[in-house]
Design a protein around this motif. Structure first.
Motif, mmCIF file in Angstrom:
data_model
loop_
_atom_site.group_PDB
_atom_site.id
_atom_site.type_symbol
_atom_site.label_atom_id
_atom_site.label_comp_id
_atom_site.label_asym_id
_atom_site.label_seq_id
_atom_site.Cartn_x
_atom_site.Cartn_y
_atom_site.Cartn_z
ATOM 1 N N THR A 198 2.914 88.915 4.010
ATOM 2 C CA THR A 198 3.365 88.489 5.505
ATOM 3 C C THR A 198 3.184 89.959 6.604
ATOM 4 N N LYS A 199 3.873 89.358 8.188
ATOM 5 C CA LYS A 199 3.237 90.680 9.572
ATOM 6 C C LYS A 199 3.420 92.115 8.860
ATOM 7 N N ASP A 200 4.763 92.020 8.466
ATOM 8 C CA ASP A 200 4.475 93.660 7.492
ATOM 9 C C ASP A 200 3.455 93.957 6.610
ATOM 10 N N GLY A 201 3.138 93.017 5.811
ATOM 11 C CA GLY A 201 2.519 93.408 4.777
ATOM 12 C C GLY A 201 2.552 93.221 3.596
ATOM 13 N N ALA A 202 3.544 92.516 3.235
ATOM 14 C CA ALA A 202 4.534 92.604 1.692
ATOM 15 C C ALA A 202 4.107 91.146 1.272
ATOM 16 N N PRO A 203 3.389 91.879 -0.151
ATOM 17 C CA PRO A 203 2.445 90.139 -0.855
ATOM 18 C C PRO A 203 3.824 89.416 -1.038
ATOM 19 N N ARG A 204 3.443 87.877 -0.657
ATOM 20 C CA ARG A 204 4.740 87.380 -1.621
ATOM 21 C C ARG A 204 3.525 86.510 -2.550
ATOM 22 N N ILE A 205 4.317 86.127 -4.003
ATOM 23 C CA ILE A 205 3.629 84.937 -4.883
ATOM 24 C C ILE A 205 3.410 83.218 -3.709
ATOM 25 N N ILE A 206 2.858 82.664 -3.705
ATOM 26 C CA ILE A 206 2.906 81.174 -3.681
ATOM 27 C C ILE A 206 2.413 80.577 -4.470
ATOM 28 N N GLU A 207 3.349 79.278 -5.073
ATOM 29 C CA GLU A 207 2.392 78.193 -5.807
ATOM 30 C C GLU A 207 2.619 76.826 -4.595
ATOM 31 N N TRP A 208 0.992 76.660 -5.113
ATOM 32 C CA TRP A 208 0.679 75.885 -3.541
ATOM 33 C C TRP A 208 0.321 74.194 -4.266
ATOM 34 N N SER A 209 0.879 73.193 -3.709
ATOM 35 C CA SER A 209 0.017 71.540 -3.923
ATOM 36 C C SER A 209 -0.304 71.866 -2.414
ATOM 37 N N ASN A 210 -1.549 70.863 -2.898
ATOM 38 C CA ASN A 210 -3.137 70.714 -1.426
ATOM 39 C C ASN A 210 -3.243 69.426 -2.163
ATOM 40 N N ASN A 211 -3.269 68.934 -1.237
ATOM 41 C CA ASN A 211 -4.042 66.956 -0.947
ATOM 42 C C ASN A 211 -4.315 67.211 0.359
ATOM 43 N N THR A 212 -5.153 66.243 0.799
ATOM 44 C CA THR A 212 -5.585 65.928 2.170
ATOM 45 C C THR A 212 -5.053 64.615 2.795
ATOM 46 N N LEU A 213 -5.358 64.676 3.714
ATOM 47 C CA LEU A 213 -4.351 63.829 5.034
ATOM 48 C C LEU A 213 -5.790 62.938 5.531
ATOM 49 N N LYS A 214 -5.873 61.801 5.463
ATOM 50 C CA LYS A 214 -6.915 60.719 5.901
ATOM 51 C C LYS A 214 -7.139 60.385 6.658
ATOM 52 N N ASP A 215 -7.821 59.498 8.027
ATOM 53 C CA ASP A 215 -7.722 59.134 8.826
ATOM 54 C C ASP A 215 -7.908 57.880 8.531
ATOM 55 N N GLU A 216 -8.280 57.059 9.837
ATOM 56 C CA GLU A 216 -7.653 55.433 9.726
ATOM 57 C C GLU A 216 -9.164 54.786 8.763
ATOM 58 N N ASP A 217 -10.107 55.307 8.653
ATOM 59 C CA ASP A 217 -11.154 55.164 8.342
ATOM 60 C C ASP A 217 -11.386 55.360 7.017
ATOM 61 N N GLY A 218 -10.232 56.767 6.185
ATOM 62 C CA GLY A 218 -10.015 56.626 4.549
ATOM 63 C C GLY A 218 -11.425 58.396 5.198
ATOM 64 N N ALA A 219 -11.417 58.844 5.978
ATOM 65 C CA ALA A 219 -12.605 59.959 6.096
ATOM 66 C C ALA A 219 -11.296 61.286 6.323
ATOM 67 N N ILE A 220 -11.741 62.504 5.410
ATOM 68 C CA ILE A 220 -10.371 63.436 5.173
ATOM 69 C C ILE A 220 -10.464 63.775 6.571
ATOM 70 N N ALA A 221 -9.724 63.808 6.969
ATOM 71 C CA ALA A 221 -8.922 64.875 8.325
ATOM 72 C C ALA A 221 -8.079 65.751 8.428
ATOM 73 N N TYR A 222 -7.015 65.878 7.586
ATOM 74 C CA TYR A 222 -6.356 67.421 7.426
ATOM 75 C C TYR A 222 -6.352 67.877 6.109
ATOM 76 N N ILE A 223 -6.396 69.190 5.701
ATOM 77 C CA ILE A 223 -5.481 69.258 4.249
ATOM 78 C C ILE A 223 -4.246 69.964 5.173
ATOM 79 N N LEU A 224 -3.205 69.585 3.440
ATOM 80 C CA LEU A 224 -2.176 69.973 3.502
ATOM 81 C C LEU A 224 -1.388 70.371 2.471
#
Ligand SMILES: Nc1ncnc2c1ncn2[C@@H]1O[C@H](COP(=O)(O)OP(=O)(O)OP(=O)(O)O)[C@@H](O)[C@H]1O
Ligand SMILES: [Mg+2]
Length: 505
Positions: A92-118
């Motif tokens: 965090t901004k004041d340096g405290a560590p937090r444990i985060i469990e992420w679920s990641n995926n990709t967002l694609k544009d109309e052509d099916g190419a990866i545009a973003y990582i969510l």
């Protein structure tokens, strides 16, 4: 934020939902720059959207040691387009560590190419701490019991086996389910088998601790019927009912190791003795050579004097004297040859790691010695390196010095033996320092003389042998006085073992 911004989501309904959920939602463009940082992210980290947008997560949110892993996960997503789960810290901004469990995926544009990582994440810092608390639980205990290198068996008051650890299975040959519910006599051979119940009853009735709380060496029996030595340590605790817990160590392997160690020790002592005999012979040869040379020249001088005076049988006397001189010379020559032979036969120098040689010598010296109450410290310098030496001989010297130190500290109040090694510019120095009675002036003068001793049972050869060994290594051995009681013996060995460097330093 040149291309790949989230303009299409801006102000949209979806955007409002993402802003209000408690889940952390962060969206990165293909360069890894944050293009969306929802309210939950802002609340958790203390960074507002303005501070986060356009920056890469690993530039400010990730702990140093995790940066590579996070970048790796990002690149894998960016390339392979696969959903992934990931647990890491955010700071965090004041340096405290937090444990985060992420679920990641990709967002694609109309052509099916990866545009973003969510990334959608849940802060699991608190539940992780709960997990830590769970470690205290029984399953954790079971895991420890399972991992113990010592067999652990518990029983109730009647001697019925309640638990039988994995190591117990390994050493006794019974599976846990074969042992559970059986009486402990399963692993106790006759005649103790009968006595065991009596022991137990006696303890329960009187509380008298015959075996409880003490380590005892006993014989146990395997499923195969084979008997073997074990050390057993029994204790009790209460878990609602009274439970006995036995820690059992299989000694059969240890006995084999002990026997092997004993063999090695005997061998070493044997080699040491042969070495010592050679050195004694060489020392005697050296010592005898001087009086013999003196006798020969005195006899020669008498013979010369006799030539100047007249008396009956003068010629006979002169000829006997001359024979005496040549016999003495012959004896000298034999002794000289013997010394050369001993010297040549014994030196077997090669390059050795000095610290290693010293460490081994310390171990050997302390095995045999009555090191009772002696506090031993070592300070083996880094980069001491190698020297050309005869390992057994140098170890002999170090052992001699350690034994002398231990002898000297027998009646001392403070018994501290300090052994150090250090590399100086052209030699390696080994120092053995004690807090013993030190050296009187007389002893100091005669220290390295063969057969000089102040001990009732001493032979007085330890230091003279040590000196001739160190001389043969072109090194130097000296005793240095300390301000506080005790002595420091210093051995200097030339680096490489060929020059006279140690002498000149
Ligand atoms: N660390 C020491 N502190 C005090 N005196 C010592 C020390 N080392 C040696 N000495 C003295 O030097 C003498 C000679 O030592 P040396 O090792 O040659 O023979 P020793 O120990 O008496 O007998 P051994 O032949 O069994 O070694 C000892 O008897 C002792 O008086
Ligand atoms: Mg000695």
């Amino acid at each position: 934020m040149t291309e790949n911004t989230l303009e299409e989501l801006d102000g949209s309904f979806a955007n409002q939902i993402l802003e209000t959920v408690d889940t952390l939602v962060v969206i990165l463009n293909r360069h890894g720059e944050i293009v969306f940082f929802n309210r939950a992210c802002q609340l958790l980290t203390g960074f507002n959207a303005g501070e986060a947008l356009g920056r890469k997560v690993w530039d400010f949110l990730i702990l140093d040691e995790e940066i590579d892993a996070v970048r790796g996960a990002f690149e894998a997503l960016n390339a392979e387009n696969t959903p992934s789960h990931f647990i890491n810290y955010w700071k965090t901004k004041d340096g405290a560590p937090r444990i985060i469990e992420w679920s990641n995926n990709t967002l694609k544009d109309e052509d099916g190419a990866i545009a973003y990582i969510l990334g959608t994440g849940v802060d699991i810092t608190e539940s992780k701490s709960k997990e830590a608390a769970l470690y205290e639980s029984k399953s954790f205990l079971r895991a420890i019991v399972g991992a113990s290198p010592v067999a652990i068996i518990t029983s109730n008051e009647k001697g019925t086996i309640l638990s039988f650890s994995r190591k117990a299975e390994a050493i006794f040959g019974f599976k846990e389910n074969e042992a559970l519910g059986q009486n402990l006599t399963l692993i106790i051979p006759e005649p103790d088998r009968l006595r065991h119940d009596q022991y137990l009853n006696h303890y329960l009735e009187t509380g008298e601790r015959r075996i409880m709380g003490k380590a005892r060496q006993v014989t146990a029996v395997k499923k195969s019927g084979e008997r073997f030595p074990v050390v057993i340590h029994v204790n009790e605790f209460h878990d609602g009912v009274r439970v006995f817990v036995g820690f059992i160590e299989d000694l059969s392997e240890q006995k084999v190791t002990e026997r092997r160690l004993e063999d090695v020790k005997n061998q070493l002592q044997h080699i040491g003795r042969i070495g010592a005999m050679g050195e004694i012979a060489a020392t005697i040869a050296h010592e005898l050579n001087q009086p013999l040379t003196a006798a020969a020249s005195l006899a020669g001088a008498v013979s010369l004097t006799l030539r100047k005076v007249e008396f009956p049988q003068r010629d006979d006397a002169i000829s006997h004297l001359n024979e005496t001189v040549s016999e003495i010379r012959r004896a000298s020559e034999i002794i000289r040859q013997m010394r050369d032979f001993m010297r040549k036969r014994k030196t077997a120098k090669s390059l050795h790691d000095v610290n290693h040689v010293v460490e081994e010598a310390i171990a050997i010296a302390l095995i045999g010695a009555e090191a009772g109450g002696v506090h031993v410290t070592t300070d083996l310098g880094a980069n001491v390196g190698e020297a050309s030496l005869d390992r057994i001989q140098i170890q002999q010297v170090v052992i001699n010095l350690i034994r002398n130190s231990i002898d000297a500290m027998q009646d001392a109040e403070k018994k501290h033996l300090a052994i150090s090694t250090a590399k100086k510019s052209r030699f390696i120095e080994i120092k053995i320092s004690d807090t013993g009675h030190g050296l009187s002036d007389d002893v100091k003068k005669r220290l390295f003389e063969p057969f000089f001793t102040t001990k009732e049972e001493g032979m007085g050869i330890g230091l003279s042998i040590s000196k001739s060994i160190i001389d043969a290594h072109q090194g130097e051995i000296t005793a240095i006085e300390k301000e506080s009681p005790g002595v420091i013996f210093s051995i200097k060995l030339p680096v490489g073992g060929h020059d006279k460097a140690a002498k000149s330093q």
